[in-house]
Design a protein around this motif. Structure first.
Motif, PDB file in Angstrom:
ATOM      1  N   LEU A 160       5.593   3.997  -5.376  1.00 17.95           N
ATOM      2  CA  LEU A 160       6.878   4.888  -5.138  1.00 17.95           C
ATOM      3  C   LEU A 160       7.265   4.384  -3.820  1.00 17.95           C
ATOM      4  N   THR A 161       8.524   4.612  -3.583  1.00 14.99           N
ATOM      5  CA  THR A 161       9.012   4.253  -2.295  1.00 14.99           C
ATOM      6  C   THR A 161       9.577   5.533  -1.453  1.00 14.99           C
ATOM      7  N   GLY A 162       9.154   5.849  -0.434  1.00 12.18           N
ATOM      8  CA  GLY A 162       9.671   6.977   0.235  1.00 12.18           C
ATOM      9  C   GLY A 162      10.885   6.714   0.847  1.00 12.18           C
ATOM     10  N   TRP A 163      11.586   7.875   1.421  1.00 10.34           N
ATOM     11  CA  TRP A 163      12.884   7.937   2.014  1.00 10.34           C
ATOM     12  C   TRP A 163      12.728   6.951   3.374  1.00 10.34           C
ATOM     13  N   HIS A 164      13.593   6.026   3.345  1.00 15.76           N
ATOM     14  CA  HIS A 164      13.929   5.186   4.576  1.00 15.76           C
ATOM     15  C   HIS A 164      15.235   4.530   4.771  1.00 15.76           C
ATOM     16  N   GLN A 165      15.391   4.156   6.042  1.00 15.89           N
ATOM     17  CA  GLN A 165      16.821   3.392   6.216  1.00 15.89           C
ATOM     18  C   GLN A 165      16.132   2.055   6.666  1.00 15.89           C
ATOM     19  N   ASP A 166      16.987   0.976   5.694  1.00 17.84           N
ATOM     20  CA  ASP A 166      16.614  -0.294   5.979  1.00 17.84           C
ATOM     21  C   ASP A 166      16.706  -0.866   7.280  1.00 17.84           C
ATOM     22  N   HIS A 217      17.404   6.213   1.715  1.00 19.46           N
ATOM     23  CA  HIS A 217      17.437   5.962   0.049  1.00 19.46           C
ATOM     24  C   HIS A 217      15.799   6.033  -0.534  1.00 19.46           C
ATOM     25  N   ALA A 218      15.431   6.209  -1.640  1.00 23.10           N
ATOM     26  CA  ALA A 218      14.285   6.252  -1.958  1.00 23.10           C
ATOM     27  C   ALA A 218      13.970   6.064  -3.325  1.00 23.10           C
ATOM     28  N   ALA A 219      12.619   5.671  -4.028  1.00 19.27           N
ATOM     29  CA  ALA A 219      12.581   5.415  -5.469  1.00 19.27           C
ATOM     30  C   ALA A 219      11.405   5.874  -6.090  1.00 19.27           C
ATOM     31  N   ARG A 220      11.371   6.492  -7.076  1.00 19.78           N
ATOM     32  CA  ARG A 220      10.051   7.102  -7.730  1.00 19.78           C
ATOM     33  C   ARG A 220       9.323   5.679  -8.342  1.00 19.78           C
ATOM     34  N   GLN A 221       8.311   6.101  -8.968  1.00 22.57           N
ATOM     35  CA  GLN A 221       7.600   5.164  -9.922  1.00 22.57           C
ATOM     36  C   GLN A 221       8.154   4.979 -11.227  1.00 22.57           C
ATOM     37  N   ASN A 222       7.869   3.975 -11.862  1.00 22.05           N
ATOM     38  CA  ASN A 222       8.555   3.731 -13.140  1.00 22.05           C
ATOM     39  C   ASN A 222       7.707   4.252 -14.193  1.00 22.05           C
ATOM     40  N   GLN A 248       0.823  -1.161   0.081  1.00 17.46           N
ATOM     41  CA  GLN A 248      -0.066   0.006   0.164  1.00 17.46           C
ATOM     42  C   GLN A 248       0.748   1.317  -0.171  1.00 17.46           C
ATOM     43  N   TYR A 249       1.988   1.311  -0.627  1.00 16.28           N
ATOM     44  CA  TYR A 249       2.691   2.539  -0.895  1.00 16.28           C
ATOM     45  C   TYR A 249       2.123   3.243  -1.854  1.00 16.28           C
ATOM     46  N   PRO A 250       2.360   4.721  -1.996  1.00 15.61           N
ATOM     47  CA  PRO A 250       1.597   5.585  -2.911  1.00 15.61           C
ATOM     48  C   PRO A 250       1.803   5.125  -4.305  1.00 15.61           C
TER      49      PRO A 250
END
Length: 255
Positions: free
Chosen positions: A125-131, A214-219, A55-57
């Protein structure tokens, strides 16, 4: 790769929290792993994690909604076949990590250990986070490897990193209830302004610290992006008893 090159990359990782090792995996290795990963993705071979589960954005609202069958990760990569095992324990990875840890590296079969997918349209989309946020070890000097199985850029969901964030001391208030780094805080925005997204070619490997934000946008491309991800810890570091981190024994790498 020469010992001096590895030492330079290790120094960069210690300094900025991530480093790219170009062409660490051979074209034949990448081609074989990508083909097998694509086959297992097409056949929906379990265990899988779906975008609707997290359920990420940008994710479908449920598995029954449009796009609900979009996979996010092929879980338990190490046990998906000899190609995956060979890469996770390869001499190149073992040598690199042994130089960093000055100890025998151990593969975690609990954390990461997956093929990450990033689908057009329904990839989230994956928001900013630390693993490290959900991991439980006696020390927090853990490193992950991210093998690009195709080209990776900001536009198709490539990773962004905040250089130096692995060495910073952040307060709990700078993260939300899901432990994502809050983008609405001015002190966090100063960090986010430093974001970099290294472009990767097939065979490139990012080594990054478990505390690096780290984070990642949508494709936004028209192709599914595939990456093989593993996490390692030194043999002198132990998963804490009774935690998920200790639920499956790790795999020591021969060095």
């Amino acid at each position: 790769m020469s010992a001096s090159s590895v030492a330079e990359q290790v120094a960069t990782l210690r300094d900025q929290g991530f480093v790219v090792a170009r062409q660490l995996a051979s074209p034949d290795t990448v081609k074989a792993i990508r083909a097998e990963a694509q086959r297992q993705l097409t056949e929906a071979i379990e265990p899988l994690e779906y975008e609707a589960d997290v359920q990420y954005p940008g994710a479908p609202s449920s598995r029954q909604a449009q796009g609900g069958a979009t996979a996010r990760r092929l879980l338990n990569a190490y046990d998906r076949g000899p190609l995956f095992q060979a890469w996770a324990t390869s001499p190149a990875v073992a040598e690199w990590l042994h130089t960093y840890f000055a100890d025998t590296p151990v593969l975690s079969k609990v954390h990461h250990n997956c093929v990450m997918t990033k689908h057009p349209a329904y990839g989230s989309l994956t928001g900013w986070h630390q693993d490290i946020r959900y991991w439980s070890f006696s020390d927090d000097d853990l490193v992950s490897t991210w093998l690009a199985l195709g080209q990776e850029t900001a536009d198709n969901g490539g990773l962004f990193f905040l250089p130096g964030s692995h060495a910073a001391s952040f307060s709990a208030s700078q993260f939300d209830e899901q432990k994502f780094f809050r983008s609405d805080l001015p002190e966090n925005q100063n960090w986010i302004a430093r974001a970099v997204c290294p472009e990767l070619q097939p065979g490139d490997v990012v080594f990054f610290h478990c505390r690096t934000l780290h984070a990642a946008r949508q494709n936004s491309s028209d192709q599914v992006k595939l990456s093989l991800v593993h996490t390692y810890y030194p043999q002198t570091t132990a998963p804490l008893p009774g935690t998920r981190s200790a639920s499956v024994p790790g795999v020591p790498l021969a060095t």
